[in-house]
Scaffold this motif. Sequence first.
Motif, PDB file in Angstrom:
ATOM      1  N   LYS A   2      70.541  36.109  21.890  1.00 47.12           N
ATOM      2  CA  LYS A   2      70.396  37.559  22.058  1.00 47.12           C
ATOM      3  C   LYS A   2      68.943  38.009  22.197  1.00 47.12           C
ATOM      4  O   LYS A   2      68.686  39.159  22.523  1.00 47.12           O
ATOM      5  CB  LYS A   2      71.036  38.278  20.862  1.00 47.12           C
ATOM      6  N   GLY A   3      67.992  37.112  21.956  1.00 47.82           N
ATOM      7  CA  GLY A   3      66.594  37.494  22.086  1.00 47.82           C
ATOM      8  C   GLY A   3      66.133  38.375  20.945  1.00 47.82           C
ATOM      9  O   GLY A   3      66.927  38.868  20.145  1.00 47.82           O
ATOM     10  N   GLN A   4      64.808  38.593  20.891  1.00 49.71           N
ATOM     11  CA  GLN A   4      64.239  39.454  19.861  1.00 49.71           C
ATOM     12  C   GLN A   4      62.818  39.821  20.258  1.00 49.71           C
ATOM     13  O   GLN A   4      62.064  39.009  20.763  1.00 49.71           O
ATOM     14  CB  GLN A   4      64.242  38.755  18.496  1.00 49.71           C
ATOM     15  N   GLY A   5      62.454  41.079  20.038  1.00 53.76           N
ATOM     16  CA  GLY A   5      61.100  41.519  20.344  1.00 53.76           C
ATOM     17  C   GLY A   5      60.733  41.293  21.792  1.00 53.76           C
ATOM     18  O   GLY A   5      61.459  41.696  22.712  1.00 53.76           O
ATOM     19  N   ALA A   6      59.601  40.619  21.992  1.00 55.26           N
ATOM     20  CA  ALA A   6      59.121  40.364  23.355  1.00 55.26           C
ATOM     21  C   ALA A   6      59.873  39.242  24.051  1.00 55.26           C
ATOM     22  O   ALA A   6      59.680  39.018  25.248  1.00 55.26           O
ATOM     23  CB  ALA A   6      57.627  40.024  23.313  1.00 55.26           C
ATOM     24  N   PHE A   7      60.747  38.552  23.327  1.00 52.30           N
ATOM     25  CA  PHE A   7      61.464  37.417  23.903  1.00 52.30           C
ATOM     26  C   PHE A   7      62.836  37.880  24.385  1.00 52.30           C
ATOM     27  O   PHE A   7      63.657  38.344  23.590  1.00 52.30           O
ATOM     28  CB  PHE A   7      61.583  36.299  22.876  1.00 52.30           C
ATOM     29  N   PRO A   8      63.121  37.755  25.669  1.00 52.98           N
ATOM     30  CA  PRO A   8      64.356  38.324  26.243  1.00 52.98           C
ATOM     31  C   PRO A   8      65.601  37.568  25.827  1.00 52.98           C
ATOM     32  O   PRO A   8      65.554  36.399  25.435  1.00 52.98           O
ATOM     33  CB  PRO A   8      64.111  38.196  27.752  1.00 52.98           C
ATOM     34  N   ALA A   9      66.722  38.248  25.921  1.00 54.71           N
ATOM     35  CA  ALA A   9      68.014  37.613  25.674  1.00 54.71           C
ATOM     36  C   ALA A   9      68.310  36.626  26.804  1.00 54.71           C
ATOM     37  O   ALA A   9      67.971  36.857  27.972  1.00 54.71           O
ATOM     38  CB  ALA A   9      69.108  38.677  25.592  1.00 54.71           C
ATOM     39  N   LEU A  10      68.945  35.514  26.460  1.00 57.80           N
ATOM     40  CA  LEU A  10      69.352  34.517  27.459  1.00 57.80           C
ATOM     41  C   LEU A  10      70.815  34.673  27.832  1.00 57.80           C
ATOM     42  O   LEU A  10      71.255  34.144  28.847  1.00 57.80           O
ATOM     43  CB  LEU A  10      69.092  33.106  26.923  1.00 57.80           C
ATOM     44  N   ASP A  11      71.567  35.384  26.997  1.00 57.60           N
ATOM     45  CA  ASP A  11      72.975  35.656  27.275  1.00 57.60           C
ATOM     46  C   ASP A  11      73.061  36.673  28.413  1.00 57.60           C
ATOM     47  O   ASP A  11      72.738  37.843  28.244  1.00 57.60           O
ATOM     48  CB  ASP A  11      73.648  36.197  26.010  1.00 57.60           C
ATOM     49  N   GLY A  12      73.461  36.215  29.602  1.00 64.79           N
ATOM     50  CA  GLY A  12      73.523  37.096  30.757  1.00 64.79           C
ATOM     51  C   GLY A  12      72.209  37.277  31.478  1.00 64.79           C
ATOM     52  O   GLY A  12      72.105  38.110  32.380  1.00 64.79           O
ATOM     53  N   SER A  13      71.193  36.506  31.117  1.00 69.14           N
ATOM     54  CA  SER A  13      69.877  36.626  31.740  1.00 69.14           C
ATOM     55  C   SER A  13      69.928  36.257  33.226  1.00 69.14           C
ATOM     56  O   SER A  13      70.565  35.273  33.617  1.00 69.14           O
ATOM     57  CB  SER A  13      68.881  35.705  31.023  1.00 69.14           C
ATOM     58  N   LYS A  14      69.237  37.051  34.056  1.00 70.64           N
ATOM     59  CA  LYS A  14      69.183  36.753  35.488  1.00 70.64           C
ATOM     60  C   LYS A  14      68.481  35.420  35.733  1.00 70.64           C
ATOM     61  O   LYS A  14      68.807  34.706  36.691  1.00 70.64           O
ATOM     62  CB  LYS A  14      68.459  37.871  36.224  1.00 70.64           C
ATOM     63  N   MET A  15      67.504  35.085  34.871  1.00 68.57           N
ATOM     64  CA  MET A  15      66.805  33.820  35.020  1.00 68.57           C
ATOM     65  C   MET A  15      67.746  32.648  34.741  1.00 68.57           C
ATOM     66  O   MET A  15      67.749  31.639  35.448  1.00 68.57           O
ATOM     67  CB  MET A  15      65.605  33.761  34.070  1.00 68.57           C
TER      68      MET A  15
END
Length: 373
Positions: free
Chosen positions: A299-312
């Motif tokens: 789910k990510g936190q702060g400046a680190f993006p979520a990977l669940d559903g991430s476009k990357m």
Amino acid sequence: MKKRASWSFAALALGTSLSALADYKLNLQTPVTKLGEEVYDLHTFLLVICSVIFVVVFGAMFYSIFKHRKAAGHKAANFHESTTVEIVWTIIPALILVAMAWPATKVIIAQKDTRGADMTIKVTGYQWKWGYDYLDEGISFHSRLATPQEQYENYEGQKPVRNADYMLEVDNPVVVPVGKRVRLLLTANDVIHSWWVPAFAVKQDAIPGYIRDTWFKAEKEGVYRGQCVELCGKDHGFMPIVVNVVSQEKYDAWVGEQKKLMAASQDDPNKVWTLPEMVARGQKVYDSNCAVCHQANGKGQGAFPALDGSKMVVGPKADQVHLLLKGKGAMPAWEKTLSDTEIAAAITFTRNSWGNKTGELIQPAEIKAARSM
């Protein structure tokens, strides 16, 4: 080794029994190296000098204020200068500074003298773990905080299992033989870190692109703990240091075990993996290296993006391969830290976990090819 005085004061302040508290100390940790003893004695010597100066200066000041107060009928003297006084207050501080600088310089020179080492360990700081390479033994491993992230981040109200060494344990401690002079070569992979074990009187910054060195020689067997003491990022407090000082016999046995483990864990870069195998391997890699920033649930936190559903993550896999290898912004470059198999496994896991269902399998050979591009 000399006995050093310590005082348990927390129980008095908190109204708690001594047995319920850790051994808090009002002074430095008890040293287990001769250099540590010198640092401890220097600290005490300088503290005594500063305390005497404090008492003399402020004692004279408060005595003068009280004794020569206007209410007692005293009048301020009117004088412009005194050459004698100026000479005295210049010479005396200069002598005090020399008396303090001489032993301090000797200790600093001893700290920087890394000659005559019995063994050498290269220490590399990462966000947020330590890498150790025993250059004489051919052993390499990473050392991470052993406390699960779910506990210290308090996911879903999960209470941490606290003990005397909570947040101070690591999965792979450093092991050295007692009575051996150990030279440390320090550097960093990303930002500035600092390797500090107070019982050894050792603190040395690890700077990217540079090699710094220091040394210690532990005279007593035991487990000694430290921390990274440089503000190296949001999880700066989560990269402890543990050093086990053991007998030469136990050290030799540990070296043999580590070499067997390294040989058993070597991945065949030409192996072709199945999707379930790679996902299972990838979860271990992710939990050890990625979950501290992106969370175990993606789910990510702060400046680190979520990977669940991430476009990357659900987009072209070549982009994700490049990101893991080269890094970007707060994302470190993993090409020097993880093997082809580990990177392939981490990518496969993230592309097939949580809400991501790409069904894609990345093989180690693809990572190997991407490294050369």
